[in-house]
Design a protein around this motif. Structure first.
Motif, PDB file in Angstrom:
ATOM      1  N   ILE A  95       0.853  -1.178   0.000  1.00  0.00           N
ATOM      2  CA  ILE A  95       0.000   0.000   0.000  1.00  0.00           C
ATOM      3  C   ILE A  95       0.892   1.231   0.000  1.00  0.00           C
ATOM      4  CG2 ILE A  95      -1.538   1.408   1.432  1.00  0.00           C
ATOM      5  CD1 ILE A  95      -3.044  -0.736   0.068  1.00  0.00           C
ATOM      6  N   ASN A  96       0.581   2.168  -0.896  1.00  0.00           N
ATOM      7  CA  ASN A  96       1.349   3.408  -0.973  1.00  0.00           C
ATOM      8  C   ASN A  96       0.397   4.593  -0.810  1.00  0.00           C
ATOM      9  OD1 ASN A  96       3.376   5.286  -1.345  1.00  0.00           O
ATOM     10  ND2 ASN A  96       3.252   5.192  -3.588  1.00  0.00           N
ATOM     11  N   PHE A  97       0.221   5.012   0.439  1.00  0.00           N
ATOM     12  CA  PHE A  97      -0.620   6.156   0.773  1.00  0.00           C
ATOM     13  C   PHE A  97       0.233   7.178   1.527  1.00  0.00           C
ATOM     14  CE2 PHE A  97      -4.536   3.140   1.182  1.00  0.00           C
ATOM     15  CZ  PHE A  97      -4.658   3.089  -0.191  1.00  0.00           C
ATOM     16  N   PRO A  98       1.103   7.916   0.862  1.00  0.00           N
ATOM     17  CA  PRO A  98       2.046   8.804   1.555  1.00  0.00           C
ATOM     18  C   PRO A  98       1.395   9.967   2.293  1.00  0.00           C
ATOM     19  CG  PRO A  98       2.162   9.132  -0.826  1.00  0.00           C
ATOM     20  CD  PRO A  98       1.313   7.919  -0.602  1.00  0.00           C
ATOM     21  N   TYR A  99       0.142  10.313   1.940  1.00  0.00           N
ATOM     22  CA  TYR A  99      -0.513  11.460   2.569  1.00  0.00           C
ATOM     23  C   TYR A  99      -1.633  11.050   3.523  1.00  0.00           C
ATOM     24  CZ  TYR A  99       1.941  13.898  -1.162  1.00  0.00           C
ATOM     25  OH  TYR A  99       2.910  14.373  -2.005  1.00  0.00           O
ATOM     26  N   ARG A 102      -3.865  10.363   6.649  1.00  0.00           N
ATOM     27  CA  ARG A 102      -3.944  10.974   7.977  1.00  0.00           C
ATOM     28  C   ARG A 102      -4.706  10.105   8.969  1.00  0.00           C
ATOM     29  NH1 ARG A 102      -5.881  15.311   4.919  1.00  0.00           N
ATOM     30  NH2 ARG A 102      -7.872  15.130   6.017  1.00  0.00           N
ATOM     31  N   ALA A 103      -5.642   9.293   8.452  1.00  0.00           N
ATOM     32  CA  ALA A 103      -6.453   8.490   9.367  1.00  0.00           C
ATOM     33  C   ALA A 103      -6.796   7.152   8.730  1.00  0.00           C
ATOM     34  CB  ALA A 103      -7.728   9.240   9.737  1.00  0.00           C
ATOM     35  N   ILE A 104      -6.598   6.087   9.494  1.00  0.00           N
ATOM     36  CA  ILE A 104      -6.988   4.739   9.074  1.00  0.00           C
ATOM     37  C   ILE A 104      -7.850   4.140  10.176  1.00  0.00           C
ATOM     38  CG2 ILE A 104      -6.196   2.420   8.468  1.00  0.00           C
ATOM     39  CD1 ILE A 104      -3.608   3.641   7.463  1.00  0.00           C
ATOM     40  N   GLU A 105      -9.077   3.776   9.854  1.00  0.00           N
ATOM     41  CA  GLU A 105     -10.017   3.276  10.854  1.00  0.00           C
ATOM     42  C   GLU A 105      -9.790   1.794  11.135  1.00  0.00           C
ATOM     43  OE1 GLU A 105     -14.024   4.334   9.875  1.00  0.00           O
ATOM     44  OE2 GLU A 105     -13.553   6.466   9.641  1.00  0.00           O
ATOM     45  N   ASP A 106     -10.528   1.296  12.114  1.00  0.00           N
ATOM     46  CA  ASP A 106     -10.337  -0.062  12.617  1.00  0.00           C
ATOM     47  C   ASP A 106     -10.451  -1.120  11.518  1.00  0.00           C
ATOM     48  OD1 ASP A 106     -10.068   1.018  15.100  1.00  0.00           O
ATOM     49  OD2 ASP A 106     -12.103   0.531  15.773  1.00  0.00           O
ATOM     50  N   ALA A 107      -9.560  -2.092  11.592  1.00  0.00           N
ATOM     51  CA  ALA A 107      -9.594  -3.295  10.746  1.00  0.00           C
ATOM     52  C   ALA A 107      -9.565  -2.986   9.254  1.00  0.00           C
ATOM     53  CB  ALA A 107     -10.826  -4.138  11.078  1.00  0.00           C
ATOM     54  N   ALA A 108      -9.002  -1.842   8.898  1.00  0.00           N
ATOM     55  CA  ALA A 108      -8.977  -1.443   7.486  1.00  0.00           C
ATOM     56  C   ALA A 108      -8.268  -2.467   6.614  1.00  0.00           C
ATOM     57  CB  ALA A 108      -8.319  -0.080   7.337  1.00  0.00           C
ATOM     58  N   PHE A 109      -7.232  -3.128   7.180  1.00  0.00           N
ATOM     59  CA  PHE A 109      -6.465  -4.102   6.403  1.00  0.00           C
ATOM     60  C   PHE A 109      -6.513  -5.487   7.060  1.00  0.00           C
ATOM     61  CE2 PHE A 109      -4.640   0.075   5.567  1.00  0.00           C
ATOM     62  CZ  PHE A 109      -4.664   0.104   4.173  1.00  0.00           C
ATOM     63  N   GLU A 110      -7.616  -5.761   7.707  1.00  0.00           N
ATOM     64  CA  GLU A 110      -7.787  -7.048   8.375  1.00  0.00           C
ATOM     65  C   GLU A 110      -7.739  -8.202   7.365  1.00  0.00           C
ATOM     66  OE1 GLU A 110      -8.676  -9.045  12.165  1.00  0.00           O
ATOM     67  OE2 GLU A 110      -8.112  -6.989  11.646  1.00  0.00           O
ATOM     68  N   TYR A 111      -6.968  -9.226   7.702  1.00  0.00           N
ATOM     69  CA  TYR A 111      -6.819 -10.425   6.873  1.00  0.00           C
ATOM     70  C   TYR A 111      -6.210 -10.144   5.495  1.00  0.00           C
ATOM     71  CZ  TYR A 111      -9.652 -12.676  10.455  1.00  0.00           C
ATOM     72  OH  TYR A 111     -10.112 -13.149  11.647  1.00  0.00           O
ATOM     73  N   CYS A 112      -5.392  -9.116   5.422  1.00  0.00           N
ATOM     74  CA  CYS A 112      -4.598  -8.890   4.200  1.00  0.00           C
ATOM     75  C   CYS A 112      -3.292  -9.654   4.377  1.00  0.00           C
ATOM     76  CB  CYS A 112      -4.343  -7.394   3.988  1.00  0.00           C
ATOM     77  SG  CYS A 112      -5.831  -6.460   3.567  1.00  0.00           S
ATOM     78  N   SER A 113      -3.344 -10.946   4.185  1.00  0.00           N
ATOM     79  CA  SER A 113      -2.240 -11.824   4.563  1.00  0.00           C
ATOM     80  C   SER A 113      -0.994 -11.648   3.707  1.00  0.00           C
ATOM     81  CB  SER A 113      -2.700 -13.287   4.506  1.00  0.00           C
ATOM     82  OG  SER A 113      -3.237 -13.596   3.227  1.00  0.00           O
ATOM     83  N   ALA A 114      -1.113 -11.073   2.498  1.00  0.00           N
ATOM     84  CA  ALA A 114       0.035 -10.871   1.624  1.00  0.00           C
ATOM     85  C   ALA A 114       0.674  -9.497   1.786  1.00  0.00           C
ATOM     86  CB  ALA A 114      -0.358 -11.088   0.164  1.00  0.00           C
ATOM     87  N   LEU A 115       0.077  -8.650   2.605  1.00  0.00           N
ATOM     88  CA  LEU A 115       0.550  -7.276   2.741  1.00  0.00           C
ATOM     89  C   LEU A 115       1.889  -7.245   3.481  1.00  0.00           C
ATOM     90  CD1 LEU A 115      -0.257  -4.343   2.147  1.00  0.00           C
ATOM     91  CD2 LEU A 115      -1.362  -4.276   4.389  1.00  0.00           C
ATOM     92  N   SER A 116       2.925  -6.749   2.793  1.00  0.00           N
ATOM     93  CA  SER A 116       4.254  -6.723   3.396  1.00  0.00           C
ATOM     94  C   SER A 116       4.887  -5.334   3.409  1.00  0.00           C
ATOM     95  CB  SER A 116       5.192  -7.691   2.641  1.00  0.00           C
ATOM     96  OG  SER A 116       5.295  -7.314   1.275  1.00  0.00           O
ATOM     97  N   TYR A 117       4.271  -4.388   2.699  1.00  0.00           N
ATOM     98  CA  TYR A 117       4.845  -3.046   2.627  1.00  0.00           C
ATOM     99  C   TYR A 117       3.735  -2.006   2.710  1.00  0.00           C
ATOM    100  CZ  TYR A 117       7.149   1.109   0.766  1.00  0.00           C
ATOM    101  OH  TYR A 117       7.628   2.383   0.586  1.00  0.00           O
ATOM    102  N   VAL A 118       3.889  -1.064   3.625  1.00  0.00           N
ATOM    103  CA  VAL A 118       2.924   0.044   3.778  1.00  0.00           C
ATOM    104  C   VAL A 118       3.712   1.344   3.849  1.00  0.00           C
ATOM    105  CG1 VAL A 118       1.137   1.084   5.189  1.00  0.00           C
ATOM    106  CG2 VAL A 118       1.267  -1.411   4.982  1.00  0.00           C
ATOM    107  N   ASN A 119       3.345   2.279   2.979  1.00  0.00           N
ATOM    108  CA  ASN A 119       4.003   3.607   2.999  1.00  0.00           C
ATOM    109  C   ASN A 119       2.947   4.661   3.322  1.00  0.00           C
ATOM    110  OD1 ASN A 119       5.604   5.839   2.660  1.00  0.00           O
ATOM    111  ND2 ASN A 119       5.500   5.793   0.410  1.00  0.00           N
TER     112      ASN A 119
END
Length: 282
Positions: free
Chosen positions: A259-263, A265-282
């Motif tokens: 995920i590339n969200f450089p700007y 400001r807010a991420i709510e609960d469980a936004a990426f729940e069960y994203c088992s392949a997610l290895s990089y967040v910006n």
């Protein structure tokens, strides 16, 4: 009345009235309709409900003076439909609802449709209306055999407009700037989406679009709750301007690697729940 032979002379004598005459109350079977009918000004409500063209599987009506297809005009029509009506500008509610046999429409000047106009039109496989401006709520809901939708001038799409179009795989909406929630929920065959003009992905927009792989959404600033939930094939989301992400927005996106969200400001609960392949967040 069981059977009426309608000749061209009769049609020409009843300007604008035949469509209403052929309604459900009389349960008329149409045994003859000429190729050219120049005297219909509009199709009356329920004009062809239950009625059918006897001895023909295709209703042909290249009628030069029809401007509206009224509510329930072909509701539950039991045979194949082919319509070429270059003067039609409006299709009203439920006009093609529950048409199970193949439906082919050439309506090049259609600019307006009502909610539910094509609801559960199982015979419709292609949506191509080059001048349609707005897709209202529920317009194509449960058109489960539609594979392509091309609406080059449409700017807004209503709630559940394409809900349950499970075979929709090609979507061309280059000018859409406003979309309401659940518009594409359960579009299971949708693989690529370009929504470059949107600034917000409303809640549940692509929920259960299980084959969706790539989304181009260059100007998106807000992603609503459950917007991409259960998009289990999602691999690429190009949205560099995202600032807020709603709850469960990417729930069970098991193929999303980064995920590339450089700007943001807010991420709510469980936004990426069960994203088992997610290895990089910006």
């Amino acid at each position: 009345m069981e059977h009426v032979l309608i000749s061209e002379s009769i049609i020409n004598s009843f300007v604008g009235a035949i469509a209403r005459y052929c309604g459900i109350k009389n349960k008329i079977k149409l045994s003859y309709i000429p190729d050219m009918i120049a005297s219909f000004e509009e199709m009356g409500d329920r004009s062809f409900e239950i009625a059918y063209v006897e001895g023909a599987s295709i209703f042909t009506a290249p009628i030069s003076s029809i401007y509206d297809i009224r509510s329930y005009a072909f509701y539950n029509y039991p045979k194949q439909i082919w319509l070429s009506l270059p003067t039609v500008s409006t299709v009203h509610a439920n006009a093609f609802c529950l048409c199970a046999e193949p439906v082919t429409l050439n309506l090049p000047n259609l600019t307006s449709i009502d909610p539910y106009a094509f609801r559960s039109c199982y015979g419709l496989s292609t949506i191509s209306f080059p001048k349609l401006n707005t897709v209202p709520s529920f317009a194509f809901m449960h058109c489960s055999y539609v594979t392509k939708a091309s609406l080059p001038l449409a700017t807004s799409i209503g709630e559940k407009a394409f809900y349950g179009c499970v075979k929709l795989s090609e979507l061309y909406l280059p000018n859409v700037s406003t979309v309401e929630s659940t518009a594409f929920t359960n579009c299971q065959d949708l693989e690529t989406v370009n929504i470059a003009r949107l600034t917000e992905v409303p809640e549940y927009l692509f929920n259960h679009a299980s084959k969706l792989k790539t989304v181009t959404a260059t100007y998106i600033e807000h992603i609503g709750s459950y917007a991409f939930a259960y998009c289990s094939s999602l691999e690429d989301l190009n949205s560099p301007l995202v600032s807020t992400v709603g709850s469960n927005a990417f729930y069970f996106c098991v193929s999303l690697p980064s995920i590339n969200f450089p700007y943001v400001r807010a991420i709510e609960d469980a936004a990426f729940e069960y994203c088992s392949a997610l290895s990089y967040v910006n």
